[in-house]
Every structure is written in structure tokens, then in C-alpha cells.
Scaffold this motif. Structure first.
Motif, PDB file in Angstrom:
ATOM      1  N   ARG A 209       0.849  -1.190   0.000  1.00 23.56           N
ATOM      2  CA  ARG A 209       0.000   0.000   0.000  1.00 23.56           C
ATOM      3  C   ARG A 209       0.884   1.239   0.000  1.00 23.56           C
ATOM      4  N   LEU A 210       0.767   2.057  -1.040  1.00 24.85           N
ATOM      5  CA  LEU A 210       1.495   3.317  -1.108  1.00 24.85           C
ATOM      6  C   LEU A 210       0.606   4.415  -0.535  1.00 24.85           C
ATOM      7  N   ARG A 211       1.067   5.021   0.550  1.00 28.51           N
ATOM      8  CA  ARG A 211       0.266   5.992   1.288  1.00 28.51           C
ATOM      9  C   ARG A 211       0.931   7.364   1.240  1.00 28.51           C
ATOM     10  N   PHE A 212       0.136   8.417   1.256  1.00 25.97           N
ATOM     11  CA  PHE A 212       0.654   9.777   1.187  1.00 25.97           C
ATOM     12  C   PHE A 212      -0.070  10.669   2.198  1.00 25.97           C
ATOM     13  N   PHE A 213       0.562  11.788   2.497  1.00 22.21           N
ATOM     14  CA  PHE A 213       0.012  12.794   3.416  1.00 22.21           C
ATOM     15  C   PHE A 213      -0.304  12.212   4.791  1.00 22.21           C
ATOM     16  N   LEU A 214       0.653  11.410   5.294  1.00 14.43           N
ATOM     17  CA  LEU A 214       0.553  10.871   6.650  1.00 14.43           C
ATOM     18  C   LEU A 214       1.898  11.097   7.344  1.00 14.43           C
TER      19      LEU A 214
ATOM     20  N   GLY B  83       5.151  -5.722  24.337  1.00 12.58           N
ATOM     21  CA  GLY B  83       6.557  -5.425  24.535  1.00 12.58           C
ATOM     22  C   GLY B  83       7.338  -5.035  23.306  1.00 12.58           C
ATOM     23  N   ARG B  84       6.674  -4.866  22.182  1.00  6.89           N
ATOM     24  CA  ARG B  84       7.362  -4.443  20.960  1.00  6.89           C
ATOM     25  C   ARG B  84       6.425  -3.550  20.158  1.00  6.89           C
ATOM     26  N   VAL B  85       6.935  -2.997  19.069  1.00  2.00           N
ATOM     27  CA  VAL B  85       6.080  -2.129  18.278  1.00  2.00           C
ATOM     28  C   VAL B  85       4.893  -2.927  17.744  1.00  2.00           C
ATOM     29  N   GLY B  86       3.722  -2.286  17.816  1.00  4.52           N
ATOM     30  CA  GLY B  86       2.517  -2.947  17.345  1.00  4.52           C
ATOM     31  C   GLY B  86       1.727  -2.132  16.350  1.00  4.52           C
ATOM     32  N   ALA B  87       2.001  -0.814  16.327  1.00  7.38           N
ATOM     33  CA  ALA B  87       1.265   0.052  15.401  1.00  7.38           C
ATOM     34  C   ALA B  87       1.983   1.386  15.293  1.00  7.38           C
ATOM     35  N   VAL B  88       1.692   2.102  14.217  1.00  6.10           N
ATOM     36  CA  VAL B  88       2.192   3.461  14.018  1.00  6.10           C
ATOM     37  C   VAL B  88       1.000   4.396  13.964  1.00  6.10           C
ATOM     38  N   ARG B  89       1.077   5.453  14.768  1.00 11.02           N
ATOM     39  CA  ARG B  89       0.016   6.467  14.758  1.00 11.02           C
ATOM     40  C   ARG B  89       0.456   7.608  13.846  1.00 11.02           C
ATOM     41  N   PHE B  90      -0.380   7.897  12.848  1.00 13.12           N
ATOM     42  CA  PHE B  90      -0.088   8.943  11.876  1.00 13.12           C
ATOM     43  C   PHE B  90      -1.080  10.096  12.021  1.00 13.12           C
ATOM     44  N   GLU B  91      -0.606  11.291  11.704  1.00 20.20           N
ATOM     45  CA  GLU B  91      -1.497  12.443  11.560  1.00 20.20           C
ATOM     46  C   GLU B  91      -1.664  12.739  10.079  1.00 20.20           C
ATOM     47  N   ARG B  92      -2.906  12.950   9.663  1.00 21.59           N
ATOM     48  CA  ARG B  92      -3.177  13.331   8.285  1.00 21.59           C
ATOM     49  C   ARG B  92      -2.642  14.741   8.049  1.00 21.59           C
ATOM     50  N   THR B  93      -1.952  14.945   6.915  1.00 26.99           N
ATOM     51  CA  THR B  93      -1.420  16.259   6.577  1.00 26.99           C
ATOM     52  C   THR B  93      -2.059  16.769   5.291  1.00 26.99           C
ATOM     53  N   VAL B  94      -1.886  18.059   5.049  1.00 25.25           N
ATOM     54  CA  VAL B  94      -2.330  18.683   3.794  1.00 25.25           C
ATOM     55  C   VAL B  94      -1.232  19.645   3.344  1.00 25.25           C
ATOM     56  N   PRO B  95      -1.165  19.936   2.032  1.00 23.79           N
ATOM     57  CA  PRO B  95      -0.159  20.877   1.557  1.00 23.79           C
ATOM     58  C   PRO B  95      -0.351  22.247   2.188  1.00 23.79           C
TER      59      PRO B  95
ATOM     60  N   GLY C  61      -4.905  17.458  12.499  1.00 24.13           N
ATOM     61  CA  GLY C  61      -5.533  17.036  13.743  1.00 24.13           C
ATOM     62  C   GLY C  61      -6.338  15.765  13.609  1.00 24.13           C
ATOM     63  N   THR C  62      -6.305  15.148  12.443  1.00 21.63           N
ATOM     64  CA  THR C  62      -6.970  13.870  12.216  1.00 21.63           C
ATOM     65  C   THR C  62      -5.909  12.769  12.229  1.00 21.63           C
ATOM     66  N   TYR C  63      -6.196  11.682  12.938  1.00 26.08           N
ATOM     67  CA  TYR C  63      -5.181  10.654  13.150  1.00 26.08           C
ATOM     68  C   TYR C  63      -5.667   9.301  12.647  1.00 26.08           C
ATOM     69  N   GLU C  64      -4.688   8.459  12.320  1.00 22.36           N
ATOM     70  CA  GLU C  64      -4.964   7.104  11.839  1.00 22.36           C
ATOM     71  C   GLU C  64      -3.895   6.175  12.395  1.00 22.36           C
ATOM     72  N   GLU C  65      -4.293   4.984  12.800  1.00 26.47           N
ATOM     73  CA  GLU C  65      -3.341   4.016  13.326  1.00 26.47           C
ATOM     74  C   GLU C  65      -3.219   2.849  12.352  1.00 26.47           C
ATOM     75  N   VAL C  66      -1.964   2.482  12.043  1.00 24.13           N
ATOM     76  CA  VAL C  66      -1.682   1.395  11.110  1.00 24.13           C
ATOM     77  C   VAL C  66      -0.952   0.290  11.860  1.00 24.13           C
ATOM     78  N   GLU C  67      -1.486  -0.912  11.805  1.00 25.84           N
ATOM     79  CA  GLU C  67      -0.846  -2.049  12.475  1.00 25.84           C
ATOM     80  C   GLU C  67       0.525  -2.318  11.866  1.00 25.84           C
ATOM     81  N   ALA C  68       1.503  -2.605  12.711  1.00 25.94           N
ATOM     82  CA  ALA C  68       2.842  -2.942  12.211  1.00 25.94           C
ATOM     83  C   ALA C  68       3.643  -3.618  13.310  1.00 25.94           C
TER      84      ALA C  68
END
Length: 447
Positions: free
Chosen positions: A263-268, A278-290, A300-307
């Protein structure tokens, strides 16, 4: 005779040596490297499935086999090794081509959790760098996040999606091949904080992601369309326009039925790595705009991606070398056309080339004109130091100091050992992965 030490045997070091012997018949060059193997990032940074780029080793080999060039591997310069001041005693001039040895960090909470690595650490592992660690990168990993949208990010994404059958013909170390072949990764997210038109990968590298066997690729058209140039890329420079056109061709297509999905993702923008068990389980991203000025701003909008695996690929930085001035802001050695500057004044006899000179910019070929500029400065300065008496052959002096370099015949012995290892495993050449095996091979005499 003008004796010059070149520190580093990657492209910048080899191009420096090449320019020196081409432009002045009096010059004798010793190319010193911390590792017993030459070629720098061409050996330890180029992905193993990129055989055409790796073939640059043949060109660099021609430089190191020149009658006035000598390879001295396994020589540490600086703390724990040969002091910079000692090199100045042994050579008329020293050129530092040491690259940018560390990665930029994200600077966010959770970055040091188990399972979070720099892309360079992952590359070093599958490239058999003797300093690499094998900490079970892929153990228990189903979903991986690669942060960054440059060529290194594409490389590690591609390697995560490759199977054992595709990688077996490469020189990848056998342990890494086995681990990647047994990988249970099903989803790989490659994420950028800006838009498609600002991605740093090249189109050739990008297209490769769409040709991987049993691997699907997804681009969300609504997400990419936040980039104004995505809708109409006509005004973009040709490299960026081609990237956008490739991405537009993939956007909106249904996710294929494949073993793995990219999955190619942008503006995160990553803001936190969160732990699970005890280890990384997810990455929390904030949505960005130009932001209209080439950057982005948070929404101020957030998304969590499992990893269970996070690889950051957000650039490199030079590190200080004991005995040399250093610009901490730029991660480079201050210089004037390659001449090292001490307190703003030129230090005759000390020079830099490559990333430690200009920062981590450009492609491999960029090192050629960079090296030539530095060599031109050095040869113009030669009357200032060429008549200085030296204490004989630097190699003899290094050995007297307790340093036993790996010479060219030692490197050839390593090559023979890697060919034998490959044959024993039913593969072609297979790299030796650790200091012990490399040095043991280097001390043998012939094939």
C-alpha cells in the motif's frame, strides 16, 4: 612522488583515487577502508537484486587494481585505530571519503521499541555487512510500515515482498535468504508525509513494485489527490511527472488476490509508535495537507496502522571524525572546494569528497565530479606539501604501529571464499556475513 591517503573505498573514494592517478603521474594512492572489503555502499547498500547497479564494482575494481593505487582494508581511522594526526605524518595529503554513516531519526515517542529499525540496519542485514545485527527482523511480522518515499524505501519494500526463489540467484547471505523466504509478511505500507509529486524515488525503481510476483499494489486516489499536481502533472519536471503518471495508473484499481499487498500511502506524518506485547505494534499517523509553500501542515486527524516491523528511511547524516572539524547542522566537514577548513582557514593537505563533503545528495555518478573538484584543489596545493619528507612506505609504518591491513590479495581470497560458499549451497556467490569469516578468508593464500 606524492603520497596520498584516501579514506573510504566506496564510489567517492575510488573516483578520487582515479582522478589523482589520471591527473598526475607522480601520485601514489593508498585507499584505506575500515572494512576488509572494498566498494562501500555498492557492496553493502545496493539491493542484491539490482545486479546492473552492483556491476559498478567492475569499474571500481579497475581503479583499485591500478599500478599506482593500493587497497588497504581493515584499517580503522580515528578512535581505536590510526589517529588522523598519524595519517598526516605518513602521507603528503589525506582525502576523507567517509560518507554519511548514520540515519536521521523521526524524533517521536516509541521510536526505540523492539521492531523499530532504520532502513539502513535492515539493508545491512540482507547485504551481509559485518556490523549488522540479526535480531529476528521478520519474526512474527504480518504487517510492516516503511516510513519514507525515496529509493531506499522502495528497496526495502521490494525486498520484504520478494520470495526465496527470486532472491536465491543473488549474493544475499544465506541466513537472510532463509528468513525472507519464510516471511509471513502479508501487508507492506510505504508512507510519505507529503504527496506523490514530492516523492524522492525514481520512476524505474517505482515501476518495479508493480512487477513483483504474487504481490498486489494499491494507491488510494482520494488520498493522492490532495496533491494539486496529482490531478494535473503537466507542469511538473519530467522525473516527478513520470512518477505521478505511474501512480495514477495504479490508483483506484481493486486490490488483487495476491499473497502480499503493498500500500502506497501519502500525506501521513508519523507521530508515535505504540507498543503491543513489549514491541512495536502500530504506528500512529497524523493526516497532513499541503501548506502552499512546498511543505505540509497537520490536520488534527489521526490514523493508526498495524505494524510489527517499522523501518524508517528518512535520510542520512554524516558523523564527526576525531581530529577533523565538523558542521553539526549540515552533518559535513567545512571545506572550500574540497579543502578542509579549520577555523575558517584552509588546512593544506586535508581534503574531503563525497557525502561528508556535500551532504547525502545525488546519485552514485554525482561522486565523480565531486571527487574531481577535490583532486583539482589538492594538486594545486601540492607545492605546499609535496617536498615534505615522509618516514618511508606508509604500509611499513602502519605495520610497525601494529596495524595489519587486508591487501588486494586478501580481498581476492575473500572473493574466492564467497564463490566456494555459494557453490556449496547450490547458489552463485554468497557473501560472508561476519568479521570472523571475512578475516579468516582474507588470511588464506589463493583460491
Amino acid at each position: 612522488m606524492l603520497r596520498v591517503a584516501v579514506i573510504g573505498s566506496g564510489p567517492s573514494g575510488c573516483y578520487t583515487a582515479q582522478s589523482l592517478v589520471q591527473l598526475d603521474a607522480r601520485v601514489r594512492v593508498d585507499v584505506l577502508d575500515r572494512l576488509p572489503c572494498p566498494y562501500g555502499l555498492v557492496r553493502y547498500g545496493v539491493a542484491p537484486d539490482h545486479e546492473k547497479i552492483k556491476s559498478l564494482q567492475h569499474t571500481l575494481r579497475g581503479v583499485l587494481e591500478h599500478e599506482r593505487v593500493r587497497f588497504l582494508g581493515g584499517v580503522q581511522v580515528g578512535p581505536g585505530g590510526v589517529p588522523v594526526a598519524r595519517l598526516r605524518e605518513l602521507y603528503h595529503a589525506v582525502v576523507y571519503c567517509v560518507g554519511a554513516a548514520t540515519d536521521r531519526r523521526l524524533g517521536i515517542p516509541g521510536e526505540d521499541l523492539p521492531g523499530s529499525w532504520s532502513a539502513t540496519e535492515f539493508v545491512s542485514w540482507y547485504s551481509a555487512h559485518p556490523d549488522a545485527v540479526d535480531d529476528g527482523f521478520l519474526r512474527g511480522v504480518r504487517s510492516a510500515v516503511v516510513i519514507g518515499v525515496g529509493n531506499v524505501a522502495v528497496d526495502v519494500t521490494r525486498m520484504l515482498a520478494r520470495g526465496a526463489a527470486e532472491l536465491s540467484p543473488t549474493d544475499m547471505p544465506h541466513a537472510a535468504l532463509t528468513a525472507l523466504g519464510a516471511s509471513e509478511v502479508t501487508t507492506i505500507h510505504m508512507v510519505g508525509r507529503r504527496g506523490p509529486s514530492q516523492a524522492r524515488f525514481t520512476t524505474k525503481e517505482l515501476r518495479e513494485l508493480g512487477t513483483l510476483p504474487d504481490t498486489g499494489l494499491v494507491v488510494d486516489p482520494a488520498e493522492a489527490a490532495s496533491d494539486p499536481a496529482y490531478t494535473d502533472p503537466a507542469a511538473l519536471p519530467a522525473p516527478q511527472r513520470r512518477n505521478v503518471e505511474v501512480l495514477r495508473g495504479w490508483a483506484g484499481a481493486p486490490a488483487p488476490d495476491a499473497r502480499r499487498l503493498i500500500r502506497l500511502r501519502f500525506f501521513l506524518r508519523p507521530v508515535e509508535l505504540t507498543a503491543r506485547e513489549g514491541r512495536v505494534g502500530a504506528v500512529r499517523f497524523e493526516r497532513t495537507v499541503p501548506d502552499g509553500r512546498g511543505g505540509v501542515t497537520g490536520t488534527g486527524t489521526y490514523e493508526e496502522v498495524e505494524a510489527q516491523l517499522v523501518l524508517r528511511s528518512v535520510g542520512y547524516r554524516g558523523v564527526p571524525l576525531e581530529g577533523l572539524p565538523f558542521d553539526a547542522a549540515g552533518g559535513t566537514v567545512p571545506h572550500l572546494a574540497g579543502r578542509v577548513l579549520r577555523g575558517g582557514a584552509v588546512a593544506p593537505g586535508e581534503y574531503v569528497a563525497g557525502w561528508i563533503k556535500r551532504g547525502p545528495t545525488g546519485v552514485i555518478g554525482t561522486n565523480r565530479p565531486c571527487a574531481k573538484e577535490t583532486v583539482t584543489s589538492l594538486l594545486r596545493d601540492a607545492p605546499l606539501f609535496a617536498e615534505r619528507d615522509l618516514p618511508g612506505d606508509p604500509l611499513a609504518a602502519l605495520r610497525a604501529d601494529g596495524v595489519e591491513p587486508v591487501g588486494w590479495t586478501g580481498w581476492q581470497a575473500i572473493e574466492h571464499a564467497e564463490a566456494r560458499l555459494g557453490a556449496s549451497l547450490g547458489r552463485t556467490t554468497v557473501k560472508l556475513p561476519d568479521w570472523e569469516s571475512l578475516l579468516a578468508a582474507a588470511r588464506t593464500t589463493g583460491p
